[in-house]
Design a protein around this motif. Structure first.
Motif, PDB file in Angstrom:
ATOM      1  N   LEU A 124       0.824  -1.207   0.000  1.00  0.00           N
ATOM      2  CA  LEU A 124       0.000   0.000   0.000  1.00  0.00           C
ATOM      3  C   LEU A 124       0.856   1.253   0.000  1.00  0.00           C
ATOM      4  CD1 LEU A 124      -2.710  -1.051   2.564  1.00  0.00           C
ATOM      5  CD2 LEU A 124      -2.690  -1.351   0.113  1.00  0.00           C
ATOM      6  N   LYS A 125       0.212   2.333  -0.428  1.00  0.00           N
ATOM      7  CA  LYS A 125       0.952   3.592  -0.510  1.00  0.00           C
ATOM      8  C   LYS A 125       0.071   4.733  -0.017  1.00  0.00           C
ATOM      9  CE  LYS A 125       2.361   3.005  -4.747  1.00  0.00           C
ATOM     10  NZ  LYS A 125       2.824   3.039  -6.059  1.00  0.00           N
ATOM     11  N   ALA A 126       0.727   5.814   0.366  1.00  0.00           N
ATOM     12  CA  ALA A 126       0.065   7.075   0.670  1.00  0.00           C
ATOM     13  C   ALA A 126      -1.171   6.920   1.551  1.00  0.00           C
ATOM     14  CB  ALA A 126      -0.284   7.797  -0.633  1.00  0.00           C
ATOM     15  N   GLU A 127      -2.291   7.469   1.084  1.00  0.00           N
ATOM     16  CA  GLU A 127      -3.486   7.497   1.915  1.00  0.00           C
ATOM     17  C   GLU A 127      -3.907   6.093   2.315  1.00  0.00           C
ATOM     18  OE1 GLU A 127      -6.790   9.306   0.037  1.00  0.00           O
ATOM     19  OE2 GLU A 127      -7.989   9.376   1.858  1.00  0.00           O
ATOM     20  N   ASP A 128      -3.837   5.173   1.369  1.00  0.00           N
ATOM     21  CA  ASP A 128      -4.186   3.789   1.652  1.00  0.00           C
ATOM     22  C   ASP A 128      -3.444   3.296   2.878  1.00  0.00           C
ATOM     23  OD1 ASP A 128      -5.832   3.662  -0.426  1.00  0.00           O
ATOM     24  OD2 ASP A 128      -4.483   2.562  -1.764  1.00  0.00           O
ATOM     25  N   GLU A 129      -2.133   3.521   2.852  1.00  0.00           N
ATOM     26  CA  GLU A 129      -1.304   2.990   3.921  1.00  0.00           C
ATOM     27  C   GLU A 129      -1.665   3.618   5.258  1.00  0.00           C
ATOM     28  OE1 GLU A 129       2.601   3.766   4.896  1.00  0.00           O
ATOM     29  OE2 GLU A 129       2.337   1.965   6.113  1.00  0.00           O
ATOM     30  N   ILE A 130      -1.875   4.925   5.248  1.00  0.00           N
ATOM     31  CA  ILE A 130      -2.181   5.625   6.499  1.00  0.00           C
ATOM     32  C   ILE A 130      -3.459   5.082   7.117  1.00  0.00           C
ATOM     33  CG2 ILE A 130      -2.761   7.864   7.505  1.00  0.00           C
ATOM     34  CD1 ILE A 130      -1.004   9.072   5.202  1.00  0.00           C
ATOM     35  N   VAL A 131      -4.501   5.005   6.292  1.00  0.00           N
ATOM     36  CA  VAL A 131      -5.797   4.576   6.806  1.00  0.00           C
ATOM     37  C   VAL A 131      -5.716   3.157   7.355  1.00  0.00           C
ATOM     38  CG1 VAL A 131      -8.157   4.052   6.157  1.00  0.00           C
ATOM     39  CG2 VAL A 131      -7.060   6.087   5.268  1.00  0.00           C
ATOM     40  N   VAL A 132      -5.114   2.264   6.563  1.00  0.00           N
ATOM     41  CA  VAL A 132      -5.040   0.871   6.990  1.00  0.00           C
ATOM     42  C   VAL A 132      -4.197   0.747   8.250  1.00  0.00           C
ATOM     43  CG1 VAL A 132      -4.162  -1.389   6.362  1.00  0.00           C
ATOM     44  CG2 VAL A 132      -5.458  -0.073   4.721  1.00  0.00           C
ATOM     45  N   HIS A 133      -3.098   1.483   8.279  1.00  0.00           N
ATOM     46  CA  HIS A 133      -2.219   1.394   9.439  1.00  0.00           C
ATOM     47  C   HIS A 133      -2.936   1.855  10.701  1.00  0.00           C
ATOM     48  CE1 HIS A 133       1.786   0.841  11.080  1.00  0.00           C
ATOM     49  NE2 HIS A 133       1.555   1.883  11.839  1.00  0.00           N
ATOM     50  N   GLU A 134      -3.686   2.943  10.580  1.00  0.00           N
ATOM     51  CA  GLU A 134      -4.453   3.442  11.726  1.00  0.00           C
ATOM     52  C   GLU A 134      -5.380   2.359  12.274  1.00  0.00           C
ATOM     53  OE1 GLU A 134      -3.313   6.975  12.904  1.00  0.00           O
ATOM     54  OE2 GLU A 134      -5.424   6.590  13.375  1.00  0.00           O
ATOM     55  N   THR A 135      -6.196   1.816  11.385  1.00  0.00           N
ATOM     56  CA  THR A 135      -7.165   0.813  11.815  1.00  0.00           C
ATOM     57  C   THR A 135      -6.461  -0.366  12.466  1.00  0.00           C
ATOM     58  OG1 THR A 135      -8.013   1.277   9.624  1.00  0.00           O
ATOM     59  CG2 THR A 135      -9.350  -0.136  11.013  1.00  0.00           C
ATOM     60  N   LEU A 136      -5.398  -0.808  11.794  1.00  0.00           N
ATOM     61  CA  LEU A 136      -4.707  -1.999  12.258  1.00  0.00           C
ATOM     62  C   LEU A 136      -4.117  -1.797  13.645  1.00  0.00           C
ATOM     63  CD1 LEU A 136      -2.592  -3.669   9.481  1.00  0.00           C
ATOM     64  CD2 LEU A 136      -3.865  -4.783  11.277  1.00  0.00           C
ATOM     65  N   THR A 137      -3.398  -0.704  13.816  1.00  0.00           N
ATOM     66  CA  THR A 137      -2.751  -0.513  15.111  1.00  0.00           C
ATOM     67  C   THR A 137      -3.792  -0.361  16.205  1.00  0.00           C
ATOM     68  OG1 THR A 137      -2.473   1.765  14.415  1.00  0.00           O
ATOM     69  CG2 THR A 137      -0.508   0.432  14.484  1.00  0.00           C
ATOM     70  N   LYS A 138      -4.877   0.339  15.904  1.00  0.00           N
ATOM     71  CA  LYS A 138      -5.909   0.477  16.924  1.00  0.00           C
ATOM     72  C   LYS A 138      -6.482  -0.880  17.291  1.00  0.00           C
ATOM     73  CE  LYS A 138      -7.208   5.241  16.310  1.00  0.00           C
ATOM     74  NZ  LYS A 138      -8.014   6.186  15.550  1.00  0.00           N
ATOM     75  N   GLN A 139      -6.738  -1.665  16.251  1.00  0.00           N
ATOM     76  CA  GLN A 139      -7.298  -2.993  16.487  1.00  0.00           C
ATOM     77  C   GLN A 139      -6.342  -3.825  17.345  1.00  0.00           C
ATOM     78  OE1 GLN A 139      -8.197  -4.868  12.806  1.00  0.00           O
ATOM     79  NE2 GLN A 139      -9.482  -6.424  13.738  1.00  0.00           N
TER      80      GLN A 139
END
Lengths: 346, 639
Positions: A197-212
């Protein structure tokens, strides 16, 4: 940004369409009022997006298990639609969702074996286990116990993940196996996220993942304090990947709490205080689902032209199916309507 | 020269002969199989073969093993096929062979792995010794201290990461020796009193301890020397094992290849069952073959009384469209690639390959006429054809020769028009002639395309399009009429003044084309019942587009002349630069670079433009690309 809009335009439209078909609060209210599983099925057939799949089923005769299967099939249908609209590396990431179900199915097999029963392919459906990449279902089904199952997984990634347990009598138990598989899955997610993933994709996914991951870790520490009385090394060993939004110190303090009460006091000071607000531990899991629901809705709205929207939709779909299953179970076991409501994440 | 005439052959016989028939007459025999179950779906007694292909998994295994052998599947000769058929327990033989080979390979892998593992361990111990190499103490003593315990070994990267989470809180000194892709080598020291607890934690992380003390005696230096010797021994062992294994592979390759080939054949036979159907005792299979092949099969099968053989002409077959297979003389076959780029012609229509071969080459030559540069193309073509063995080189040879011929006519050699005298004329000196001639050629080619289309429509029995379409007779008459009127006007200077001819050449065709759909439905039996109602607006625009199309397509051929001029112009520029540069070196550089530029750039553009003219101006008039590709069941390479 513009390029994202072009890249995701078709899938975004598709997702928005499917999103609008998710059950509403009104739907849930009506469903809770139903008196039997058949009535639930009837409602789903006549009033919701499940009508297509249920149209071939005689709802007056439907069994709870069958209904669950129909729901899961619908989920698979949705995934395939989504899959069809995605191109490029992102597809590789979305594919991981199948891995998750594959792991869940594997866990079920381990559970069956550990409880001393044998596997019956006809009764238990392993929808997501397919003959691929070294997995030979017929071979797996021959396993008589967990150790044999691990041996039979040889040639798959799961063997590499679990091989340490193959010859260890001390540590081969269901808990360890399930934890190891979960740890592997989240490890995979974080690795692929970075790679695909790149850019916005990566940020959004990373946020969700770490929170989870954070919340799951907190819930795990809480449980270990309350029920298992484990030593700190074991608690650490069984946590998911340490990609935390919480400072290391905070986690250390949480692990070092002397009991669950002290843990709750500290947990309420973290950013995830919402989840631990009530002292009723039953509701923590529900709070977590509710938290994820809100988070996903937020991402659907704010990042509609990113993979975040896709992932969020998939989470929402899973939550919805979990909700319906909770409702049918509640009805089946005559649970009070108010109590059923608690189990529903909206 | 043409699209090959096909016959549908139906073969039926006792089920036990299925393998024989497939092996002898279908595999590697240019048969395009048709799914019997789909064509004959009205016959209830015929059912498809439902068994799973038992050879799939075997082939899968053997392909996996082939990583070690690198064998190819070979074509089996007739004799070998007979041998294969005569083997009574061939499945068993194959199974046994695969099992045996697998065993041997696994044995080798196990041995190599264990050698590598112990070698790796020893290397790690040696590295471990490095910092204390000068100590004059017995190792045994060092590792059996009273108050401090020491451990050495490895654990997975994953667990190493977990350990790091709480390492700081443990009473342990950890030394990380080496981090590899999957494992980490570590050693740790701890107080003897809590050794039990700490060891427990490490054990739960699947720490694999390697005991040093066991077999090791002496000072670090002595141990070091011993280890180096042992590592050397292991290296020779690995070498030995590897050479023994490659010897085994060599000695076994021939029989492996035989089994691999046979298995591939048998697997294909089972795969072909999908196309076949069967009753209780007999099988039934059908496929398309050329007329000649049909005769061959008929001849061999007629002696066998158990077999039934029926052949049908393509026109008699209902429910299946014959596939298209182009057959051309070697000389023009390479041009088929230009056809395939566009699509595959329908069965029964004219194969445009020869047409393309002539027009493409000719147009390229006209646009790119130059003796020297053509010669370069000729050389490139020869290189590809005879050294690289690629048939496409032939196109290079042809366009090279034609380019040289036109170069002679234009009097151009490497762009220079002063060296040789033109046999005809130089493009830049007779611009109008060149342009008018190229339009003339366009007229001729469009008429040819229309004639081809008319023949195609007669063959496919599409009478509606034959008579009323813009590319049918209506369009043909209109176009011829327009040409006659224009030519007459140019020659005599006054228009043809005849109402009769006007009506004949323009009035009737235009009206017919306008009402094409209605006429087709009324006069020729409508094939489809639910055809949409024709709209007049649509018909008007289609007619308008058709008329415009004739005009623009014709004028489009101006580019043939224009590019000839372009080519000459570019050459002129290069030679002007040549005259301007003062030094001899500069002159040569300009000519060489200029010619490279012309060949590269102009050659590319001309190549594309010629193709463009083929596709847009001509193919669109007669070429319907709904042919089915002829697919035969081929296995293996030629010996």
């Amino acid at each position: 940004m513009l390029i994202d809009i072009i890249k995701y335009s078709s899938i975004s439209t598709k997702i928005k369409g499917m999103f609008s078909k998710l059950l509403t609060e009104e739907d849930y209210k009506n469903l809770i009022e139903k008196k039997s599983v058949n009535e639930v099925a009837e409602y789903l057939k006549n009033r919701t997006s499940y009508s297509d799949l249920l149209s071939k089923v005689n709802v007056s005769m439907i069994h709870r298990g069958q209904l669950e299967k129909v729901l899961i099939n619908q989920m698979i249908n949705d995934y395939q639609k989504i899959f069809h609209h995605i191109r490029g590396k992102v597809k590789g990431f979305i594919k991981l969702i199948y891995d998750k179900y594959e792991i869940e199915n594997l866990k079920v097999i381990f559970r069956i074996l550990e409880s001393g029963e044998s596997i019956n392919l006809k009764e238990d459906s392993f929808t997501f286990l397919k003959d691929n990449e070294g997995i030979r279902i017929s071979k797996l089904m021959e396993s008589k116990n967990s150790k044999q199952l691990i041996t039979n997984l040889k040639g798959t990634v799961y063997y590499d993940v679990l091989k340490d347990y193959e010859n260890s009598t001390t540590f081969l138990n269901l808990f360890n196996i399930e934890t190891t598989l979960d740890q592997y899955y989240f490890f995979l997610l974080l690795k692929k996220e970075k790679k695909l993933l790149k850019a916005e994709d990566e940020i959004v996914v990373h946020e969700t993942l770490t929170k989870q991951i954070d919340i799951m870790n907190l819930l795990w520490i809480y449980r270990s304090k309350k029920y298992f009385n484990m030593n700190r090394e074991e608690i650490f060993n069984n946590m998911l990947q340490n990609k935390s939004k919480l400072p290391k110190e905070v986690i250390r303090n949480l692990v070092d709490c002397k009991d669950d009460k002290q843990f709750l006091v500290l947990a309420k000071k973290t950013r995830y205080s919402d989840i631990f607000l009530e002292n009723n531990q039953d509701s923590f899991e529900e709070n977590y689902n509710h938290y994820m629901y809100k988070l996903n809705i937020k991402y659907m709205r704010n990042h509609s032209y990113s993979i975040g929207a896709i992932i969020s939709f998939i989470h929402l779909k899973e939550l919805e199916i979990g909700n319906i299953i909770s409702i049918t179970e509640g009805i089946r076991y005559n649970i009070e309507k108010e109590d059923i409501k608690q189990f529903i994440a909206i | 020269m043409s699209v090959l005439k096909m016959k549908l052959v139906n073969i039926a016989g006792p089920i036990k002969k299925f393998d024989e028939i497939v092996l002898k007459h279908i595999i590697n025999n240019d048969v395009h199989l048709e799914n019997t179950n789909l064509v004959l779906d009205s016959i209830d007694e015929l059912i498809p073969f439902m068994d799973e292909n038992i050879y799939d998994s075997k082939l899968f295994t053997i392909e996996d093993l082939n990583k070690y052998f690198n064998a190819n599947v070979k074509k089996l000769s007739k004799k070998r096929i007979v041998e294969l058929l005569e083997q009574t327990n061939r499945v068993h033989t194959i199974d046994k062979y695969i099992e045996k080979t697998k065993e041997r390979i696994q044995e080798h892998n196990r041995a190599i792995n264990s050698y590598h593992n112990s070698k790796n361990e020893k290397i790690q111990i040696r590295n471990q010794m490095m910092p204390i190499i000068d100590l004059d103490v017995d190792i045994d003593y060092l590792f059996n201290l009273e108050f401090i315990k020491f451990r050495f070994g490895k654990l997975s990267v994953e667990n190493y990461r977990k350990l790091k989470r709480y390492l700081g809180d443990l009473n342990v000194v950890l030394i990380t020796n080496q981090i590899e892709e999957e494992t980490v080598w570590i050693s740790y020291f701890m107080p003897a009193g809590i050794a039990h607890k700490i060891d427990g934690i490490f054990e739960s992380l699947f720490f694999e301890r390697i005991k040093l003390a066991g077999g090791i005696k002496g000072t670090p230096k002595q141990v070091q020397e011993m280890l180096v010797k042992e590592i050397d021994e292991l290296n020779t062992k690995i070498e030995k094992e590897n050479s023994a294994f490659s010897k085994y592979i060599e000695s076994e390759r021939v029989s492996f290849q035989k089994i691999y080939t046979e298995l591939s054949y048998l697997q294909r036979v089972d795969e072909i069952k999908v196309y076949a159907a069967h009753t209780l005792e007999s099988f039934y299979i059908m496929g398309w073959v050329s007329e000649q092949k049909a005769l061959e099969i008929k001849k061999t099968l007629s002696s066998d009384l158990e077999m039934m053989f029926v052949e049908e002409d393509a026109s008699d077959v209902q429910g299946a469209k014959p596939p298209t297979k182009l057959k051309n003389k070697k000389f023009i076959a390479p041009y088929e690639i230009l056809i395939h780029l566009y699509g595959l012609p329908e069965y029964n229509t004219i194969d445009p390959t020869s047409f393309v071969a002539i027009t493409y080459t000719l147009m390229f030559g006209i646009m790119f006429g130059d003796v020297g540069q053509g010669f370069i193309f000729l050389l490139a073509g020869l290189f590809f054809k005879f050294i690289k063995k690629q048939p496409i080189g032939l196109i290079g040879i042809n366009i090279g020769i034609v380019s040289m011929i036109f170069g002679g006519l234009y009097g151009s050699i490497f762009g220079n028009e002063d060296i040789i005298k033109p046999l005809w004329t130089s493009p830049l000196h007779s611009i109008n002639t060149i342009l008018i001639l190229s339009v003339g050629m366009g007229v001729f080619l469009i008429i040819t395309a229309l004639i081809i289309n008319i023949i195609n429509k007669i063959r496919t029995k599409d009478y509606g399009e034959l008579f009323f379409n813009k590319n049918g007779l209506a369009g043909f008459v209109l176009y011829i009429g327009a040409i006659i009127f224009v030519v007459y006007f140019i020659i005599t200077g006054k228009p043809i003044d005849s109402i009769l001819l006007m009506v004949l050449f323009f009035g009737i065709p235009i009206v017919v084309m306008f009402f094409e759909k209605q006429l087709t439905q009324k006069l020729i039996k409508a094939k489809k019942k639910h055809e949409e109602k024709p709209s007049f607006v649509e018909a008007f625009f289609e007619l308008f587009e058709a008329l415009l199309g004739f005009l623009s397509n014709t004028i489009s051929f101006v580019r043939v002349g224009a590019f000839a001029l372009n080519h000459a112009g570019l050459s002129l520029a290069v030679w002007s630069l040549y005259n301007m540069s003062s030094s001899a070196g500069g002159k040569i550089l300009v000519v060489v670079l200029g010619n490279i530029l012309i060949i590269g750039l102009e050659g590319l553009i001309v190549g594309i433009q010629s193709l463009r003219l083929q596709y847009y101006e001509m193919f669109s008039r007669f070429f319907r690309t709904n042919g089915r590709k002829f697919v035969s069941q081929n296995i293996g390479k030629n010996n």
